[in-house]
Design a protein around this motif. Structure first.
Motif, mmCIF file in Angstrom:
data_model
loop_
_atom_site.group_PDB
_atom_site.id
_atom_site.type_symbol
_atom_site.label_atom_id
_atom_site.label_comp_id
_atom_site.label_asym_id
_atom_site.label_seq_id
_atom_site.Cartn_x
_atom_site.Cartn_y
_atom_site.Cartn_z
ATOM 1 N N ARG A 18 11.917 1.323 3.235
ATOM 2 C CA ARG A 18 10.669 1.863 3.758
ATOM 3 C C ARG A 18 9.828 0.807 4.477
ATOM 4 N N GLY A 19 10.223 -0.453 4.382
ATOM 5 C CA GLY A 19 9.442 -1.489 5.045
ATOM 6 C C GLY A 19 7.999 -1.485 4.572
ATOM 7 N N PRO A 20 7.036 -1.596 5.505
ATOM 8 C CA PRO A 20 5.614 -1.648 5.112
ATOM 9 C C PRO A 20 4.938 -0.280 5.114
ATOM 10 N N ILE A 21 5.717 0.813 5.179
ATOM 11 C CA ILE A 21 5.139 2.145 5.397
ATOM 12 C C ILE A 21 4.303 2.621 4.217
ATOM 13 N N ASP A 22 4.698 2.306 2.990
ATOM 14 C CA ASP A 22 4.049 2.873 1.801
ATOM 15 C C ASP A 22 3.386 1.788 0.943
ATOM 16 N N PRO A 23 2.325 1.149 1.415
ATOM 17 C CA PRO A 23 1.673 0.117 0.607
ATOM 18 C C PRO A 23 0.983 0.724 -0.607
ATOM 19 N N VAL A 24 0.935 -0.041 -1.700
ATOM 20 C CA VAL A 24 0.189 0.381 -2.887
ATOM 21 C C VAL A 24 -1.139 -0.368 -2.986
ATOM 22 N N ALA A 25 -1.348 -1.318 -2.061
ATOM 23 C CA ALA A 25 -2.592 -2.090 -2.035
ATOM 24 C C ALA A 25 -2.843 -2.527 -0.600
ATOM 25 N N PRO A 26 -4.087 -2.815 -0.228
ATOM 26 C CA PRO A 26 -4.373 -3.310 1.130
ATOM 27 C C PRO A 26 -3.670 -4.648 1.367
ATOM 28 N N ASN A 27 -3.150 -4.853 2.566
ATOM 29 C CA ASN A 27 -2.467 -6.111 2.879
ATOM 30 C C ASN A 27 -3.472 -7.162 3.365
ATOM 31 N N ASN A 28 -4.557 -7.338 2.598
ATOM 32 C CA ASN A 28 -5.630 -8.230 3.045
ATOM 33 C C ASN A 28 -5.628 -9.588 2.367
ATOM 34 N N ASN A 29 -4.748 -9.790 1.382
ATOM 35 C CA ASN A 29 -4.612 -11.112 0.766
ATOM 36 C C ASN A 29 -3.235 -11.203 0.121
ATOM 37 N N GLU A 30 -2.851 -12.407 -0.252
ATOM 38 C CA GLU A 30 -1.494 -12.626 -0.749
ATOM 39 C C GLU A 30 -1.242 -11.875 -2.051
ATOM 40 N N GLU A 31 -2.238 -11.763 -2.917
ATOM 41 C CA GLU A 31 -2.047 -11.061 -4.176
ATOM 42 C C GLU A 31 -1.710 -9.592 -3.933
ATOM 43 N N ASN A 32 -2.409 -8.958 -2.990
ATOM 44 C CA ASN A 32 -2.116 -7.565 -2.675
ATOM 45 C C ASN A 32 -0.791 -7.411 -1.942
ATOM 46 N N ARG A 33 -0.493 -8.347 -1.046
ATOM 47 C CA ARG A 33 0.789 -8.276 -0.333
ATOM 48 C C ARG A 33 1.955 -8.406 -1.305
ATOM 49 N N LYS A 34 1.765 -9.207 -2.347
ATOM 50 C CA LYS A 34 2.806 -9.356 -3.362
ATOM 51 C C LYS A 34 3.072 -8.031 -4.058
ATOM 52 N N LYS A 35 2.009 -7.239 -4.289
ATOM 53 C CA LYS A 35 2.188 -5.917 -4.909
ATOM 54 C C LYS A 35 2.997 -4.985 -4.010
ATOM 55 N N ASN A 36 2.845 -5.136 -2.714
ATOM 56 C CA ASN A 36 3.536 -4.246 -1.778
ATOM 57 C C ASN A 36 5.005 -4.611 -1.605
ATOM 58 N N ARG A 37 5.371 -5.845 -1.929
ATOM 59 C CA ARG A 37 6.787 -6.252 -1.854
ATOM 60 C C ARG A 37 7.452 -5.866 -3.170
ATOM 61 N N ARG A 38 8.135 -4.751 -3.174
ATOM 62 C CA ARG A 38 8.631 -4.188 -4.439
ATOM 63 C C ARG A 38 9.869 -3.345 -4.232
ATOM 64 N N VAL A 39 10.571 -3.073 -5.345
ATOM 65 C CA VAL A 39 11.718 -2.150 -5.370
ATOM 66 C C VAL A 39 11.422 -1.083 -6.410
ATOM 67 N N GLU A 40 11.673 0.182 -6.050
ATOM 68 C CA GLU A 40 11.443 1.298 -6.943
ATOM 69 C C GLU A 40 12.685 2.183 -6.979
ATOM 70 N N PHE A 41 12.748 3.070 -7.950
ATOM 71 C CA PHE A 41 13.783 4.092 -7.913
ATOM 72 C C PHE A 41 13.199 5.408 -8.368
#
Length: 358
Positions: free
Chosen positions: A332-355
């Protein structure tokens, strides 16, 4: 005696032809700077050998001829061109573009017990290029204990190996010859020390579990189960994955990859094995593995990276025996963020694997 010398102007009508040879690696945008060209005259039988400089060679001929041109380079398949040249006062010009394909690498891989030095015949291997775009799953032949595959060419690859009763191992290998071999030394996992086993007290399980899934004996009590005392090794580092409701996403927060790569890191193994165990316990279940990135960098590259990482998880599970038709990977790339990509802590949350279950 006085001698007189007279300068004679060059004959502007002298006939000639020029041949320009350009050498490329696979595609015309990649000049190959280390090629060798052998030009043979079919008229005289004479041949000359030239080193290519900066991917290009230019030669001039004063007589018409039929030329045999062989172009070669270390690690690439050679090509041969036959051409007839004519000469003229204007100077005929000929050009040869040669795109050389890499010689495929035949790789043989084996896993060896680090203590006994014996072949491990049930090992699985995953190999990927340094860009992560090519991922292959290899299984050893039960008779020979070897795994073989063809790779597109020389270079650096990431090789990950696994086997029952052994810890996973990942290393980089450089392949330079057409016939290459990689030997992996695997260390047996430690045997639990039963002297340190302690008993669990009786406990009430508040959610309904299937007795076939639970690892201890149980009897129904209302909406839950009472489990009888059992033994386990302390400490408990992580709980087993529970099959979620259909369509509900579950975060796999302990799966790690090499930076900007689809190569799984060894510390991902416990959670990958949890996912494997869940699928074994639920043999009719199909799942979709979803990869996500932050919004940094090229959009298409992020989508491709998330796809490749999903495929690496699929390959791991398939390598342990899960049928591939039960597994689907979606990047899905960056399509479905769970947090704003405004700082490294939030970007880390968006880099994830789910099932999720299908």
């Amino acid at each position: 005696m006085i001698r007189t010398f007279r300068l004679v102007p060059a004959d502007s009508t002298r006939k000639k032809a020029s041949v320009t040879i350009k050498v490329f690696a696979e595609q015309i945008s990649q000049p190959l700077r280390t090629a060798v060209v052998v030009i043979q005259s079919r008229t005289t039988g004479k041949s000359e050998r030239f080193a290519v400089l900066n991917g290009i060679l230019e030669r001039t001929f004063l007589t018409p001829d039929e030329l045999s041109i062989e172009i070669s380079a270390d690690g690439y398949k050679s090509v041969r061109r036959i051409m007839t040249i004519a000469v003229s006062p204007q100077g005929n010009r000929y050009e040869v573009d040669a795109e050389l394909d890499p010689v495929p690498i035949v790789l043989t891989v084996m896993a060896v017990d680090n203590q006994t030095k014996q072949l491990i015949r049930d090992a699985h291997f995953t190999i990927s290029g340094k860009t992560g775009k090519t991922t292959l799953l290899l299984t050893t032949d039960s008779t020979t204990g070897l795994a073989k595959t063809n790779l597109p060419g020389r270079g650096v690859y990431q090789l990950t190996s696994s086997a029952t009763g052994y810890g996973n191992f990942t290393k980089s290998i450089r392949l330079d010859s057409a016939q290459s071999e990689a030997r992996v030394m695997l260390t047996p996992e430690p045997v639990p020390d039963v002297s340190k086993v302690q008993a669990l007290p009786e406990a009430v399980v508040t959610s309904t579990l299937s007795p076939s899934v639970d690892t201890v004996s149980a009897k129904p009590v209302g909406r839950g189960l009472i489990r009888t005392p059992t033994l386990r090794m302390p400490p408990v580092t992580s709980a087993a994955l529970i099959l979620p409701e259909k369509g509900k996403s579950v975060l796999l927060n302990s799966i790690y990859f090499e930076q900007s790569s689809a190569v799984l890191r060894p510390e991902s193994t416990p959670q990958l094995n949890q996912l494997y165990d869940m699928l074994v316990r639920n043999p009719s279940t199909r799942i979709e593995i979803r990869g996500h990135t932050d919004n940094q960098g090229d959009f298409d590259a992020n989508v491709q990276l998330s796809r490749d990482r999903c495929q690496a998880v699929v390959d791991y599970l398939a390598g342990k025996g899960i049928q591939k038709d039960r597994l689907k990977g979606v990047g899905r790339g960056p399509i479905d963020p769970v947090a704003p990509n405004n700082n490294e802590e939030n970007r880390k949350k968006n880099r994830r694997v789910e099932f999720t279950t299908l």
